[in-house]
Design a protein around this motif. Structure first.
Motif, PDB file in Angstrom:
ATOM      1  N   GLU A  18     -11.673  76.384   0.607  1.00 49.62           N
ATOM      2  CA  GLU A  18     -10.705  76.461   1.709  1.00 49.62           C
ATOM      3  C   GLU A  18      -9.935  77.773   1.656  1.00 49.62           C
ATOM      4  O   GLU A  18      -9.720  78.425   2.673  1.00 49.62           O
ATOM      5  CB  GLU A  18      -9.738  75.277   1.624  1.00 49.62           C
ATOM      6  CG  GLU A  18      -8.722  75.200   2.751  1.00 49.62           C
ATOM      7  CD  GLU A  18      -9.306  74.704   4.061  1.00 49.62           C
ATOM      8  OE1 GLU A  18      -8.547  74.620   5.047  1.00 49.62           O
ATOM      9  OE2 GLU A  18     -10.527  74.422   4.114  1.00 49.62           O
ATOM     10  N   TYR A  19      -9.530  78.179   0.450  1.00 45.52           N
ATOM     11  CA  TYR A  19      -8.804  79.437   0.295  1.00 45.52           C
ATOM     12  C   TYR A  19      -9.674  80.623   0.724  1.00 45.52           C
ATOM     13  O   TYR A  19      -9.228  81.509   1.454  1.00 45.52           O
ATOM     14  CB  TYR A  19      -8.364  79.608  -1.157  1.00 45.52           C
ATOM     15  CG  TYR A  19      -7.825  80.985  -1.459  1.00 45.52           C
ATOM     16  CD1 TYR A  19      -6.521  81.330  -1.141  1.00 45.52           C
ATOM     17  CD2 TYR A  19      -8.631  81.958  -2.048  1.00 45.52           C
ATOM     18  CE1 TYR A  19      -6.028  82.599  -1.405  1.00 45.52           C
ATOM     19  CE2 TYR A  19      -8.159  83.224  -2.313  1.00 45.52           C
ATOM     20  CZ  TYR A  19      -6.847  83.535  -1.990  1.00 45.52           C
ATOM     21  OH  TYR A  19      -6.392  84.806  -2.243  1.00 45.52           O
ATOM     22  N   SER A  20     -10.935  80.648   0.279  1.00 46.89           N
ATOM     23  CA  SER A  20     -11.825  81.745   0.663  1.00 46.89           C
ATOM     24  C   SER A  20     -12.016  81.792   2.171  1.00 46.89           C
ATOM     25  O   SER A  20     -12.033  82.867   2.780  1.00 46.89           O
ATOM     26  CB  SER A  20     -13.184  81.593  -0.030  1.00 46.89           C
ATOM     27  OG  SER A  20     -13.080  81.861  -1.402  1.00 46.89           O
ATOM     28  N   TYR A  21     -12.157  80.620   2.759  1.00 47.40           N
ATOM     29  CA  TYR A  21     -12.368  80.526   4.205  1.00 47.40           C
ATOM     30  C   TYR A  21     -11.152  81.034   4.977  1.00 47.40           C
ATOM     31  O   TYR A  21     -11.292  81.758   5.972  1.00 47.40           O
ATOM     32  CB  TYR A  21     -12.640  79.060   4.569  1.00 47.40           C
ATOM     33  CG  TYR A  21     -12.843  78.797   6.038  1.00 47.40           C
ATOM     34  CD1 TYR A  21     -14.046  79.097   6.667  1.00 47.40           C
ATOM     35  CD2 TYR A  21     -11.833  78.230   6.805  1.00 47.40           C
ATOM     36  CE1 TYR A  21     -14.239  78.844   8.020  1.00 47.40           C
ATOM     37  CE2 TYR A  21     -12.010  77.979   8.157  1.00 47.40           C
ATOM     38  CZ  TYR A  21     -13.215  78.280   8.752  1.00 47.40           C
ATOM     39  OH  TYR A  21     -13.389  78.025  10.093  1.00 47.40           O
ATOM     40  N   LEU A  22      -9.956  80.697   4.507  1.00 48.18           N
ATOM     41  CA  LEU A  22      -8.744  81.053   5.240  1.00 48.18           C
ATOM     42  C   LEU A  22      -8.221  82.445   4.905  1.00 48.18           C
ATOM     43  O   LEU A  22      -7.686  83.131   5.769  1.00 48.18           O
ATOM     44  CB  LEU A  22      -7.647  80.026   4.956  1.00 48.18           C
ATOM     45  CG  LEU A  22      -7.899  78.609   5.458  1.00 48.18           C
ATOM     46  CD1 LEU A  22      -6.794  77.683   4.980  1.00 48.18           C
ATOM     47  CD2 LEU A  22      -7.997  78.573   6.981  1.00 48.18           C
ATOM     48  N   VAL A  23      -8.358  82.855   3.644  1.00 51.55           N
ATOM     49  CA  VAL A  23      -7.687  84.077   3.182  1.00 51.55           C
ATOM     50  C   VAL A  23      -8.665  85.225   2.968  1.00 51.55           C
ATOM     51  O   VAL A  23      -8.515  86.302   3.539  1.00 51.55           O
ATOM     52  CB  VAL A  23      -6.878  83.804   1.896  1.00 51.55           C
ATOM     53  CG1 VAL A  23      -6.208  85.096   1.403  1.00 51.55           C
ATOM     54  CG2 VAL A  23      -5.829  82.716   2.144  1.00 51.55           C
ATOM     55  N   MET A  34      -0.109  79.856   0.493  1.00 48.31           N
ATOM     56  CA  MET A  34      -1.460  79.882   1.067  1.00 48.31           C
ATOM     57  C   MET A  34      -1.412  80.327   2.529  1.00 48.31           C
ATOM     58  O   MET A  34      -2.227  81.153   2.972  1.00 48.31           O
ATOM     59  CB  MET A  34      -2.088  78.499   0.956  1.00 48.31           C
ATOM     60  CG  MET A  34      -2.407  78.056  -0.454  1.00 48.31           C
ATOM     61  SD  MET A  34      -4.039  78.585  -1.016  1.00 48.31           S
ATOM     62  CE  MET A  34      -5.086  77.364  -0.207  1.00 48.31           C
ATOM     63  N   LYS A  35      -0.472  79.786   3.296  1.00 43.27           N
ATOM     64  CA  LYS A  35      -0.380  80.148   4.713  1.00 43.27           C
ATOM     65  C   LYS A  35       0.030  81.602   4.875  1.00 43.27           C
ATOM     66  O   LYS A  35      -0.484  82.311   5.760  1.00 43.27           O
ATOM     67  CB  LYS A  35       0.618  79.237   5.427  1.00 43.27           C
ATOM     68  CG  LYS A  35       0.643  79.418   6.936  1.00 43.27           C
ATOM     69  CD  LYS A  35      -0.703  79.052   7.564  1.00 43.27           C
ATOM     70  CE  LYS A  35      -0.683  79.169   9.082  1.00 43.27           C
ATOM     71  NZ  LYS A  35      -2.004  78.831   9.673  1.00 43.27           N
ATOM     72  N   GLU A  83      -3.010  83.716   4.309  1.00 47.27           N
ATOM     73  CA  GLU A  83      -3.908  83.597   5.458  1.00 47.27           C
ATOM     74  C   GLU A  83      -3.439  84.481   6.607  1.00 47.27           C
ATOM     75  O   GLU A  83      -4.231  85.218   7.220  1.00 47.27           O
ATOM     76  CB  GLU A  83      -3.976  82.141   5.924  1.00 47.27           C
ATOM     77  CG  GLU A  83      -4.826  81.951   7.179  1.00 47.27           C
ATOM     78  CD  GLU A  83      -4.685  80.570   7.800  1.00 47.27           C
ATOM     79  OE1 GLU A  83      -5.180  80.390   8.934  1.00 47.27           O
ATOM     80  OE2 GLU A  83      -4.078  79.683   7.169  1.00 47.27           O
ATOM     81  N   THR A 121      -3.948  88.390   5.915  1.00 41.27           N
ATOM     82  CA  THR A 121      -5.279  88.934   6.178  1.00 41.27           C
ATOM     83  C   THR A 121      -5.654  88.828   7.657  1.00 41.27           C
ATOM     84  O   THR A 121      -6.467  89.625   8.145  1.00 41.27           O
ATOM     85  CB  THR A 121      -6.341  88.221   5.321  1.00 41.27           C
ATOM     86  OG1 THR A 121      -6.288  86.807   5.541  1.00 41.27           O
ATOM     87  CG2 THR A 121      -6.122  88.510   3.848  1.00 41.27           C
ATOM     88  N   THR A 122      -5.058  87.886   8.365  1.00 42.14           N
ATOM     89  CA  THR A 122      -5.302  87.784   9.808  1.00 42.14           C
ATOM     90  C   THR A 122      -4.631  88.923  10.554  1.00 42.14           C
ATOM     91  O   THR A 122      -5.246  89.592  11.391  1.00 42.14           O
ATOM     92  CB  THR A 122      -4.792  86.437  10.347  1.00 42.14           C
ATOM     93  OG1 THR A 122      -5.504  85.372   9.704  1.00 42.14           O
ATOM     94  CG2 THR A 122      -5.008  86.333  11.853  1.00 42.14           C
ATOM     95  N   SER A 128      -9.530  91.936   4.556  1.00 46.90           N
ATOM     96  CA  SER A 128     -10.022  90.958   3.596  1.00 46.90           C
ATOM     97  C   SER A 128     -11.353  91.489   3.060  1.00 46.90           C
ATOM     98  O   SER A 128     -11.862  92.492   3.551  1.00 46.90           O
ATOM     99  CB  SER A 128     -10.183  89.584   4.222  1.00 46.90           C
ATOM    100  OG  SER A 128     -11.408  89.484   4.939  1.00 46.90           O
TER     101      SER A 128
END
Length: 304
Positions: free
Chosen positions: A245-250, A289-290, A293, A296-297, A302
């Motif tokens: 989940e972390y890799s996917y989001l961040v 975590m947010k 995310e 990098t957004t 990233s």
């Protein structure tokens, strides 16, 4: 890149999450921490710092310290390290006894508790003064001699460390713990008790953003190849069974701790540290975590 403005935008957007989650109250000392603190700090490769919130408040970095212990062990042992600990995602809780038994005493990776206890055992066998040498390494890499162990936190963890004691005993049973169980646990809990601020932690993670230079300190010599491999393990294993989940989001190599801290790197550009004690069910900081995310957004920076 306007990092300071981006950090302000991030702080505003994550404000609704301020009361989501709870601190790691299964460790008595951490249950006393103000759960509403938040800080985020970026240290760039060219020496700039950008921060917001409680960036100079020290907190127990807990499992973030496992990046530093892995660095020392990999430097000393080289590829032989992987004979005693794996480098695969766990897919299970960070303190799973079941997984360790199924794997016959070889921990999946150095960031789950079993793996970090093995790494602590290795350092105890290889260093003349493990407690002093480990803290000296952390102080050096952070460029700050004021960093300390919080021995109250370490004692609190040992008081309630029944599962970690069971893990150590199982490792001993399988022949993957060479030193006295109580001595290894004491050293392991001390590592986790290291107190740092977001500013210090971001600075300490900067060498892992450098893909070109060899990092050397008092016998610890990390080559660019080893830094690459540490980043790989952080990316795939740094957030327990929340790593996917972390890799996917961040999309940044990083490591979390149940004290609410996270350290991460964008290779070649910066290191970033966040702190917010309220955790999700996997043991990772909700706001941290947010925040990463969104970082990098907003920046479109990233590794992916």
């Amino acid at each position: 890149m306007q990092y300071q403005k981006i950090l302000a935008d991030i702080a505003a957007e994550i404000e609704p999450l301020r009361n989501v989650g709870r601190q790691a109250d299964y460790i008595p000392a951490l249950a006393q921490v103000d759960p509403d603190r938040f800080g985020i700090c970026i240290a760039t490769a060219d020496g700039e710092f950008y921060g917001l919130g409680d960036i100079d408040e020290c907190f127990s970095i807990q499992s973030v310290s496992k990046v530093f212990s892995l660095s020392m062990a990999l430097s000393i042992m080289g590829e032989n390290l992987w004979e005693r600990v794996g480098k695969e995602p766990s897919g299970a809780a960070f303190n799973s006894l079941i997984q360790l038994e199924l794997d016959h005493g070889i921990p999946r990776n150095p960031f789950i508790n079993a793996g970090a206890i093995v790494v602590a055992d290795i350092l105890m066998s290889q260093l003349e003064n493990p407690e002093t040498d480990f803290l000296a390494f952390v102080r050096h890499i952070a460029g700050d001699s004021s960093i300390i162990y919080n021995r109250t936190v370490a004692a609190s963890e040992r008081e309630k460390g029944y599962i970690n004691a069971a893990i150590a005993n199982m490792l001993k049973y399988y022949g993957n713990l060479r030193n006295d169980i109580e001595d290894v646990l004491r050293f392991y809990f001390l590592q986790c008790s290291v107190e740092m601020s977001c500013r210090q932690l971001a600075r300490a993670f900067l060498p892992f953003a450098d893909r070109r230079s060899t990092f050397s300190f008092d016998g610890v010599n990390l080559t660019p190849s080893q830094v690459k491999r540490i980043n790989a393990v952080m990316q795939t294993c740094g957030f327990y069974n929340d790593a996917g989940e972390y890799s996917y989001l961040v999309g940044l190599p990083g490591k979390s701790g149940v004290g609410g801290g996270i350290g991460a790197v964008y290779p070649g550009r910066y290191a970033v540290a966040t702190w917010s004690p309220r955790l999700n069910e996997k043991g990772n900081s909700v706001m941290g975590m947010k925040a990463l995310e969104l970082l990098t957004t907003y920046t479109r920076e990233s590794i992916f």
